[in-house]
Enzyme design. Structure first.
Site, PDB file in Angstrom:
ATOM      1  N   PRO A 274       0.824  -1.214   0.000  1.00 36.17           N
ATOM      2  CG  PRO A 274       0.178  -0.839   2.233  1.00 36.17           C
ATOM      3  CD  PRO A 274       0.901  -1.834   1.340  1.00 36.17           C
ATOM      4  CE1 TYR A 316      -1.320  10.155 -13.129  1.00 37.95           C
ATOM      5  CE2 TYR A 316      -1.474  11.067 -10.932  1.00 37.95           C
ATOM      6  CZ  TYR A 316      -0.819  10.288 -11.857  1.00 37.95           C
ATOM      7  OH  TYR A 316       0.331   9.646 -11.498  1.00 37.95           O
ATOM      8  CB  CYS A 342       4.966  30.198 -18.097  1.00 38.54           C
ATOM      9  SG  CYS A 342       5.642  31.490 -17.061  1.00 38.54           S
ATOM     10  CE1 TYR A 371       2.599   7.176  -6.095  1.00 36.35           C
ATOM     11  CE2 TYR A 371       0.444   7.186  -5.051  1.00 36.35           C
ATOM     12  CZ  TYR A 371       1.559   6.502  -5.497  1.00 36.35           C
ATOM     13  OH  TYR A 371       1.630   5.147  -5.321  1.00 36.35           O
TER      14      TYR A 371
END
Ligand code: PLP
Length: 412
Positions: A274, A316, A342, A371
């Site tokens: 995990p 994502y 930018c 993440y």
């Protein structure tokens, strides 16, 4: 997430005010909660208490040494995907025999390092990799323990970029071709096949795909037994999802109960990997509002955190809850929360309802513990954020903010 809560009108993490942290350490700032990390690890690990098992935390979700040390102290093993992660895990005091090594592209030098430290096993993803591991082990006069990562062709029903167990994905070996791989392993002198592995994807919000994959692996296990292989480990990977928004992922307890029931009394040690479920909701990213501006059909909140700090929304289209650190009951506006980079893809939140926040105040971006920092970069020559680990009233600087000097150090 009761270790992140509003108290006296402002956000606290455990016993520490986020405003105080932002004033002392600046923004953007990652803040993690020790109590939450402990609770998540223990909830997950204890869900498998009825079986012989090893919970190998997936280092890539959050690889801060302080986080790794904390998890190691709770008995965690680690799942690594590079020589760098091996280095971190060993430095954090994780015993090598609790480390499994996954990933499609292990280099010879990384294989050598892992073999010399004595890791538990390699999760092998191709025939060529198996041959390379055998070669490196032979040079070192060692026998490498391996599992094959089986691609069970199961749809995890998650974002395509984090689906890994479908036929079309680069990961693992096709289940029908895998028997051949085990036969080759049996014939090579410097590898020993000891396990079966799979990892079908990330942020799964249902148990069904896991059970579907497990069914396929168990059928496969029967075939391996018939080949007289001594298979001792079953590694089911990671992937259990968390609540970012409205998702309702199963509780680890439910997840553990379903898997242990499906496994029955098989003489296999279960390995779990995990990542997100341990660290995701144990961290927030704190950012300061630099400017606000209105154009005819859109309002923007420009903050000092950007896609280089937290890339998930850009990469994502992920949802992260964004809230004021100090709520004041102001009217609600439709806004995009964007960073200074930018790129039009540089946003933390799109089409979101947020109170009419003011320049200089701070926002908390939730579910940023997994993440988040590990995917951060220096794009636009932005020093990466500092990381703080809170433990009750105690504040640990888990990583200092990068400086301009540290940014150019490798170029001088
Ligand atoms: C990323 C990864 C994990 C962890 O996935 P989570 O969704 O964060 O639990 C586990 N195993 C492997 C092989 C991975 O690549």
């Amino acid at each position: 997430m009761h270790h992140f809560e509003q108290r006296n009108g402002t956000l606290f993490v455990e016993g520490v005010s986020i405003t105080d942290l932002a004033e002392t350490y600046g923004t953007p700032l990652y803040v993690y909660s020790t109590a939450t990390l402990k609770r998540h690890f223990e909830a997950f690990d204890s869900a498998f208490a009825s079986m012989e098992h090893l919970t190998c935390y997936s280092v890539k979700a959050n690889s801060n040494l302080h986080v790794l040390r904390l998890l190691a102290s709770l008995g965690a093993g680690m799942d690594i995907v590079s020589g760098g992660e091996l280095y971190r895990a060993l430095l954090a005091g994780v015993p090598a025999e609790k480390i499994v090594y996954s990933g499609v592209g292990k280099k010879p030098e990384e294989i050598r390092q892992a073999l010399s430290s004595g890791i538990l096993m390699f999760n092998v993803e191709s025939m060529q990799e198996l041959i390379r591991i055998n070669d490196v082990a032979r040079e070192m006069a060692k026998v490498a323990k391996v599992s094959f990562r089986i691609n069970p062709d199961v749809d995890p029903k998650t974002h395509p970029y984090i689906s890994t167990g479908l036929k079309k994905n680069k990961f693992g070996l096709n289940i029908d071709l895998s028997l051949e791989a085990y036969a080759l392993a049996r014939d090579l002198p410097n590898v020993e096949a000891v396990g079966i592995d799979c990892h079908i994807g990330s942020q799964l919000t249902s148990i069904d795909p896991f059970l579907e994959a497990l069914d396929k692996l168990l059928l496969f296990y029967d075939k391996l037994k018939a080949m007289n292989l001594d298979i001792r480990y079953l590694d089911l990977g990671g992937g259990l999802g968390i609540n970012y928004d409205e998702e309702q992922p199963p509780h680890p307890k439910e997840f553990g109960a379903a898997l242990t029931k499906a496994l029955g009394k098989l003489p296999l040690k279960l390995i779990l990997e995990p990542g997100r479920v341990i660290v995701g909701n144990a961290g927030v990213l704190v950012t300061e509002v630099l400017y606000t501006k209105q154009s005819p059909n859109k309002s923007f909140v420009i903050v000092d955190a950007a896609m280089n700090d937290l890339v998930r929304p850009s990469l994502y289209g992920s949802f992260h809850r964004v809230e004021e650190v100090t709520p004041q009951g102001r009217p609600i506006l439709d806004v995009d929360v964007v960073g200074p980079i930018c790129e039009s893809g540089d946003f933390l939140a799109k089409d979101r309802q947020l109170p009419e926040v003011q320049q200089g105040e701070r926002l908390a971006v939730y579910s940023a513990g997994a993440y988040g920092f590990t995917m951060s970069s220096n794009y636009n020559t932005r020093p990466r954020a500092a990381e703080i680990l809170v433990d009750g009233e105690q504040v640990i600087v888990a990583r200092r903010r990068e400086t301009y000097e540290s940014l150019v150090a490798q170029e001088l």
